[in-house]
Scaffold this motif. Structure first.
Motif, PDB file in Angstrom:
ATOM      1  N   ARG A 145     -12.716  21.144  -3.578  1.00 24.47           N
ATOM      2  CA  ARG A 145     -13.425  20.359  -2.614  1.00 24.47           C
ATOM      3  C   ARG A 145     -13.869  18.947  -2.872  1.00 24.47           C
ATOM      4  NH1 ARG A 145     -14.496  22.386   2.195  1.00 24.47           N
ATOM      5  NH2 ARG A 145     -14.429  24.447   1.511  1.00 24.47           N
ATOM      6  N   LYS A 146     -14.125  18.797  -4.272  1.00 23.00           N
ATOM      7  CA  LYS A 146     -14.837  17.590  -4.513  1.00 23.00           C
ATOM      8  C   LYS A 146     -13.594  16.584  -4.885  1.00 23.00           C
ATOM      9  CE  LYS A 146     -19.127  18.795  -6.580  1.00 23.00           C
ATOM     10  NZ  LYS A 146     -19.991  18.188  -5.681  1.00 23.00           N
ATOM     11  N   ILE A 147     -12.551  17.143  -5.231  1.00 24.82           N
ATOM     12  CA  ILE A 147     -11.361  16.147  -5.278  1.00 24.82           C
ATOM     13  C   ILE A 147     -10.961  15.663  -4.009  1.00 24.82           C
ATOM     14  CG2 ILE A 147      -8.909  16.202  -5.924  1.00 24.82           C
ATOM     15  CD1 ILE A 147      -9.252  18.222  -8.138  1.00 24.82           C
ATOM     16  N   SER A 148     -10.846  16.868  -3.055  1.00 19.24           N
ATOM     17  CA  SER A 148     -10.610  16.184  -1.634  1.00 19.24           C
ATOM     18  C   SER A 148     -11.582  15.243  -1.320  1.00 19.24           C
ATOM     19  CB  SER A 148     -10.398  17.323  -0.862  1.00 19.24           C
ATOM     20  OG  SER A 148     -10.328  17.160   0.508  1.00 19.24           O
ATOM     21  N   ASP A 149     -13.029  15.574  -1.311  1.00 22.44           N
ATOM     22  CA  ASP A 149     -13.929  14.712  -0.855  1.00 22.44           C
ATOM     23  C   ASP A 149     -14.050  13.138  -1.169  1.00 22.44           C
ATOM     24  OD1 ASP A 149     -14.998  16.787   0.529  1.00 22.44           O
ATOM     25  OD2 ASP A 149     -16.571  17.269  -0.816  1.00 22.44           O
ATOM     26  N   HIS A 150     -13.271  13.002  -2.458  1.00 19.61           N
ATOM     27  CA  HIS A 150     -13.166  11.777  -2.866  1.00 19.61           C
ATOM     28  C   HIS A 150     -12.390  10.803  -2.238  1.00 19.61           C
ATOM     29  CE1 HIS A 150     -12.502   8.287  -6.066  1.00 19.61           C
ATOM     30  NE2 HIS A 150     -11.221   8.481  -5.562  1.00 19.61           N
ATOM     31  N   PHE A 151     -11.394  11.411  -1.453  1.00 19.79           N
ATOM     32  CA  PHE A 151     -10.513  10.531  -0.565  1.00 19.79           C
ATOM     33  C   PHE A 151     -10.799  10.413   0.635  1.00 19.79           C
ATOM     34  CE2 PHE A 151      -8.109  12.244  -4.413  1.00 19.79           C
ATOM     35  CZ  PHE A 151      -7.489  11.157  -4.856  1.00 19.79           C
ATOM     36  N   ALA A 157      -6.944   4.114   3.335  1.00 17.94           N
ATOM     37  CA  ALA A 157      -6.507   3.299   4.502  1.00 17.94           C
ATOM     38  C   ALA A 157      -5.149   2.468   4.400  1.00 17.94           C
ATOM     39  CB  ALA A 157      -7.549   2.210   4.565  1.00 17.94           C
ATOM     40  N   GLU A 158      -4.912   2.382   3.075  1.00 21.31           N
ATOM     41  CA  GLU A 158      -3.521   1.733   2.667  1.00 21.31           C
ATOM     42  C   GLU A 158      -2.263   2.573   2.939  1.00 21.31           C
ATOM     43  OE1 GLU A 158      -2.505   0.914  -1.517  1.00 21.31           O
ATOM     44  OE2 GLU A 158      -4.552   1.466  -1.887  1.00 21.31           O
ATOM     45  N   TYR A 159      -2.495   3.882   2.821  1.00 25.32           N
ATOM     46  CA  TYR A 159      -1.501   5.076   3.218  1.00 25.32           C
ATOM     47  C   TYR A 159      -1.370   5.525   4.442  1.00 25.32           C
ATOM     48  CZ  TYR A 159      -2.231   4.976  -2.063  1.00 25.32           C
ATOM     49  OH  TYR A 159      -2.517   4.607  -3.158  1.00 25.32           O
ATOM     50  N   ALA A 258       3.882  10.415  -1.250  1.00 26.13           N
ATOM     51  CA  ALA A 258       3.753  11.005   0.262  1.00 26.13           C
ATOM     52  C   ALA A 258       3.934  10.013   1.176  1.00 26.13           C
ATOM     53  CB  ALA A 258       2.431  11.674   0.071  1.00 26.13           C
ATOM     54  N   ASN A 259       3.413   8.954   0.943  1.00 22.85           N
ATOM     55  CA  ASN A 259       3.428   7.743   2.032  1.00 22.85           C
ATOM     56  C   ASN A 259       4.934   7.252   2.455  1.00 22.85           C
ATOM     57  OD1 ASN A 259       1.487   6.079   3.751  1.00 22.85           O
ATOM     58  ND2 ASN A 259       2.263   4.356   2.694  1.00 22.85           N
ATOM     59  N   ARG A 260       5.656   7.675   1.308  1.00 28.39           N
ATOM     60  CA  ARG A 260       7.137   7.082   1.925  1.00 28.39           C
ATOM     61  C   ARG A 260       7.544   7.910   2.856  1.00 28.39           C
ATOM     62  NH1 ARG A 260       9.583   7.466  -4.393  1.00 28.39           N
ATOM     63  NH2 ARG A 260       8.247   5.737  -5.287  1.00 28.39           N
ATOM     64  N   TYR A 261       7.245   9.064   3.100  1.00 28.73           N
ATOM     65  CA  TYR A 261       7.728   9.655   4.527  1.00 28.73           C
ATOM     66  C   TYR A 261       7.341   9.180   5.716  1.00 28.73           C
ATOM     67  CZ  TYR A 261       8.644  13.726   1.476  1.00 28.73           C
ATOM     68  OH  TYR A 261       8.992  14.599   0.399  1.00 28.73           O
ATOM     69  N   GLN A 262       8.277   8.661   6.719  1.00 29.93           N
ATOM     70  CA  GLN A 262       8.152   8.039   7.650  1.00 29.93           C
ATOM     71  C   GLN A 262       8.521   8.942   8.942  1.00 29.93           C
ATOM     72  OE1 GLN A 262       8.891   3.808   7.837  1.00 29.93           O
ATOM     73  NE2 GLN A 262       8.812   3.571   5.694  1.00 29.93           N
ATOM     74  N   ARG A 263       7.862   8.795  10.165  1.00 31.74           N
ATOM     75  CA  ARG A 263       8.361   9.472  11.292  1.00 31.74           C
ATOM     76  C   ARG A 263       9.705   8.991  11.602  1.00 31.74           C
ATOM     77  NH1 ARG A 263       4.773  13.182  13.437  1.00 31.74           N
ATOM     78  NH2 ARG A 263       2.601  12.747  12.840  1.00 31.74           N
ATOM     79  N   GLU A 264      10.589   9.918  12.018  1.00 32.00           N
ATOM     80  CA  GLU A 264      11.908   9.429  12.735  1.00 32.00           C
ATOM     81  C   GLU A 264      12.042  10.368  13.600  1.00 32.00           C
ATOM     82  OE1 GLU A 264      14.929  10.679   9.702  1.00 32.00           O
ATOM     83  OE2 GLU A 264      13.506  10.430   8.435  1.00 32.00           O
ATOM     84  N   THR A 265      12.930  10.165  14.524  1.00 35.48           N
ATOM     85  CA  THR A 265      13.615  10.943  15.617  1.00 35.48           C
ATOM     86  C   THR A 265      14.295  12.247  15.282  1.00 35.48           C
ATOM     87  OG1 THR A 265      13.758   9.122  17.277  1.00 35.48           O
ATOM     88  CG2 THR A 265      14.813  11.164  17.949  1.00 35.48           C
ATOM     89  N   VAL A 266      13.959  13.340  15.917  1.00 35.15           N
ATOM     90  CA  VAL A 266      14.591  14.591  15.384  1.00 35.15           C
ATOM     91  C   VAL A 266      14.611  15.505  16.516  1.00 35.15           C
ATOM     92  CG1 VAL A 266      13.931  14.572  12.768  1.00 35.15           C
ATOM     93  CG2 VAL A 266      12.314  15.556  14.654  1.00 35.15           C
ATOM     94  N   SER A 267      15.428  16.546  16.407  1.00 32.18           N
ATOM     95  CA  SER A 267      15.376  17.506  17.479  1.00 32.18           C
ATOM     96  C   SER A 267      14.332  18.457  17.745  1.00 32.18           C
ATOM     97  CB  SER A 267      16.687  18.396  17.412  1.00 32.18           C
ATOM     98  OG  SER A 267      16.729  19.442  18.345  1.00 32.18           O
ATOM     99  N   ALA A 268      13.952  18.791  18.786  1.00 30.35           N
ATOM    100  CA  ALA A 268      12.777  20.011  19.205  1.00 30.35           C
ATOM    101  C   ALA A 268      13.144  21.102  18.459  1.00 30.35           C
ATOM    102  CB  ALA A 268      12.595  19.983  20.606  1.00 30.35           C
TER     103      ALA A 268
END
Length: 512
Positions: A145-151, A157-159, A258-268
Motif C-alpha cells: 500500500r505504501k508503494i502504491s501511495d507514493h504514485f 501526470a506525465e504517463y 506501461a505508458n507505451r500502450y495506447q488505445r486503438e480500435t478493436v472489435s467488441a
C-alpha cells in the motif's frame, strides 16, 4: 420485463399464467385493481406481490410462470404475498439438458461494434491500463500500500496512458491449507489479476515465510519475472523501509513501459463482462436484470463474453440455464456446482437454504427462489457455453458461468481473475461497489433509488418500471454504455475512487 409482461400502471403482470402481480408503487388497502378484477386486502409495499386468485395452501406461487415458493395458507385474491405466506421448499426440476440450445447468430466481423482498447502482445485487450502491486500474503500488505501511495496523480501526470498504480491487498496467504483447492484457488486469483488484460505491469510482494511462498507461486502459475513483472521479498531486501524504496524504484522503471500502450480500435468481441447483482429488490428481476440480459444478448452477437456467477443465487432456476447449455456435459457441470453448494451449506442459516438478506426481503423478495429468478435474467437468452471454477481463466466466448459465492466482492474478484475487463452491477436497494482493474457500471432497478444515489449509479433502469422504455430499448442503452466505458469513459465508481479495497479472494477452507 418479458415479452409476455404488461404494466397497467397500477400493477405489473409478468406472465399470463402467473397467480401474482407486482406493485410498481405502494398500493393502499381496499384498492380495486381493474386489470386483475381484485381488491387489495392489505397495504402492499412497492415491489411486492399481490395474489390475483385464490391460491390454496401448498399450491405453487408463480412469477414469470416459474415457481417461487408455495402458499403457506389459503390466500384469497387481493392478498399481499410475501415471506409471511410464501413457503420456501425444494421441488423437482427438469434439467432438460441442451433441449433448448440454439447457436448464436453471430454478426460478421465487419459488422461488429468496436471500442478503443489497449492491445497486449499476446492479443488480449484491456479496457484500462494499470500497474498492480500484489501480495502473496497479508504480511506484505502495508509495504504494497505504501508503494502504491507514493504514485500520486501528480507523480503520474506525465504517463497519460496509465490509469493508476493500485495495490491488491487480501487477508489470506498464510495459516491456510497448502494442498487442494484453498491454496490453488488463492494462487489462481492472484495470477489471474496479474494476467488480466487491464494489468499492464505488476510487482509482487512477499514477507518471505508465508505458506503461499512467492517462488512456489510463480512456479505453479507459470509466471516469470520480466521488465513488467517483478517480485520483492521483504526479509531478503532488508525490511519494511528498504522494500518500499526498492518497490518504488521497480514501479518507476515499469511506468514508461506501461505508458507505451495506447488505445486503438478493436472489435467488441474482446469485451468480457462480469455480471453482479447486489442489494436486490422486487424490481431487480423486472428491470435492471432483464435489461442487462438484453445487453448481453447484443454483446454475444458481437462476439463478446459475459460471465454469470453467484451460484447460490441461481438455485431453483438452474434448469433454465441447463436447458440451453451447448452440451449436456456443460449443463451437468452447473448442476454439480449447485449440489456442492447445497452440501457446503447443509444445516446452516444461509441464503441457499431459503432466507435472503433483510434488505432483499424488505425490497420485495420472499426467498432465494424469487431472488434467483430475477438474478438469472442477467444472462439474457444466450446459450450457456461453459462452466468454470472460481478464478479459472475464461477462454470461451458467449455466455458462460463461473462458480462463485453470492457475496459480490468475492464473486466479482473471481470474475476479474478469470479475465473480465469490465463489470456490470445491478442493484435495487443501492450499492457503492467498484472494482480495479476492471471498471464497474452500476444499474439501478428503480427511479427513486437512482435519484437518491445518482452519484453512485451509472444507468437508471427504473424507466422500464415507469413505462418510459422497453427491456430491449434499455438493453441497447446498456450495451452502448459498455462500449463507452470500455473505451475509457469514467464510470461513477471510478469517479469516486471506489475499487481499491474490493479485491476479495474467496476464503474457502480452513484458517489456523
Amino acid at each position: 420485463m418479458s415479452n409476455n409482461s404488461t404494466n397497467t400502471g397500477r400493477v405489473i403482470r409478468l406472465d399470463p399464467q402467473d397467480n401474482v402481480v407486482v406493485a410498481p408503487n405502494e398500493i393502499p388497502v381496499d384498492t380495486f385493481i381493474a386489470s386483475e378484477h381484485v381488491t387489495t386486502l392489505h397495504k402492499v409495499p412497492a415491489g411486492h406481490k399481490i395474489a390475483t386468485r385464490l391460491i390454496r395452501k401448498g399450491e405453487p406461487v408463480l412469477k414469470y410462470n416459474t415457481v417461487i415458493g408455495f402458499a403457506g395458507e389459503d390466500t384469497p385474491p387481493g392478498s399481499w404475498m410475501h415471506s409471511h405466506n410464501i413457503l420456501f421448499d425444494d421441488f423437482e426440476r427438469d434439467y432438460a439438458f441442451s433441449k433448448n440450445y440454439q447457436p448464436v447468430d453471430l454478426l460478421p466481423p465487419e459488422q461488429r461494434a468496436t471500442f478503443q482498447g489497449f492491445v497486449r502482445e499476446d492479443g488480449r485487450v484491456g479496457t484500462r491500463n494499470y500497474v498492480g502491486i500484489f501480495v502473496v500474503g497479508n504480511c506484505g500488505a502495508t509495504v504494497a500500500r505504501k508503494i502504491s501511495d507514493h504514485f500520486t496523480q501528480e507523480r503520474l501526470a506525465e504517463y497519460t496512458n496509465i490509469n493508476g498504480v493500485v495495490p491488491f491487498i487480501h487477508e489470506l496467504g498464510c495459516g491456510m491449507e497448502m494442498t487442494g483447492e484453498p491454496m490453488d484457488l488463492l494462487r489462481r486469483t492472484i495470477s489471474g489479476y496479474i494476467r488480466n488484460p487491464n494489468t499492464a505491469a505488476a510487482l509482487v510482494i512477499a514477507l518471505g515465510c508465508e505458506r503461499n511462498n512467492i517462488h512456489g507461486f510463480f512456479e505453479q502459475m507459470g509466471l516469470e519475472e520480466s521488465d513488467k513483472l517483478k517480485k520483492l521479498v521483504i526479509q531478503d531486501t532488508g525490511g519494511t523501509r528498504k522494500t518500499i524504496e526498492k518497490g518504488i524504484e521497480a514501479v518507476e522503471a515499469m511506468l514508461p513501459l506501461a505508458n507505451r500502450y495506447q488505445r486503438e480500435t478493436v472489435s467488441a468481441e474482446h469485451i468480457c463482462i462480469g455480471m453482479q447483482c447486489g442489494g436486490s429488490d422486487g424490481f431487480s428481476g423486472l428491470s435492471a436484470n432483464p435489461a442487462l440480459g438484453a445487453a448481453v444478448d447484443i454483446l454475444v452477437r458481437h462476439g463478446g463474453t459475459a460471465i454469470l456467477s453467484e451460484t447460490t443465487e441461481i438455485f431453483g432456476v438452474e434448469h433454465t440455464l441447463t436447458a440451453r447449455a451447448v452440451t449436456p456435459a456443460v449443463g451437468q457441470k452447473l448442476v454439480d456446482c449447485i449440489h456442492w453448494w447445497l452440501k457446503y451449506n447443509e444445516g446452516r442459516d444461509c441464503q441457499i437454504n431459503g432466507r435472503v438478506s433483510p434488505g432483499n426481503n424488505a425490497g420485495g423478495l420472499a426467498n432465494v427462489l424469487e431472488k434467483s429468478l430475477g438474478g438469472a435474467k442477467k444472462g439474457g437468452n444466450a446459450p450457456l457455453m461453459e462452466v468454470y471454477k472460481y478464478a479459472e481463466p475464461v477462454k470461451e466466448h458467449g455466455l458462460v458461468f463461473m462458480d462463485t459465492p453470492g457475496y459480490d466482492p468475492v464473486s466479482a474478484t473471481g470474475q476479474i481473475a478469470g479475465g473480465a475487463n469490465l463489470v456490470t452491477f445491478t442493484t435495487g436497494r443501492g450499492s457503492c461497489f467498484g472494482s480495479f482493474p476492471a471498471p464497474c457500471i452500476k444499474l439501478a432497478s428503480n427511479t427513486p433509488m437512482y435519484t437518491r444515489m445518482e452519484e453512485d449509479m451509472d444507468i437508471n433502469c427504473g424507466v422500464v418500471i415507469d413505462g418510459e422504455k422497453t427491456i430491449q430499448q434499455m438493453g441497447q442503452v446498456i450495451f452502448e454504455k459498455i462500449l463507452r466505458v470500455a473505451s475509457g469513459e469514467e464510470s461513477k465508481s471510478e469517479a469516486l475512487g471506489v475499487g481499491e479495497n474490493e479485491f476479495a479472494p474467496w476464503p474457502i477452507g480452513v484458517l489456523a
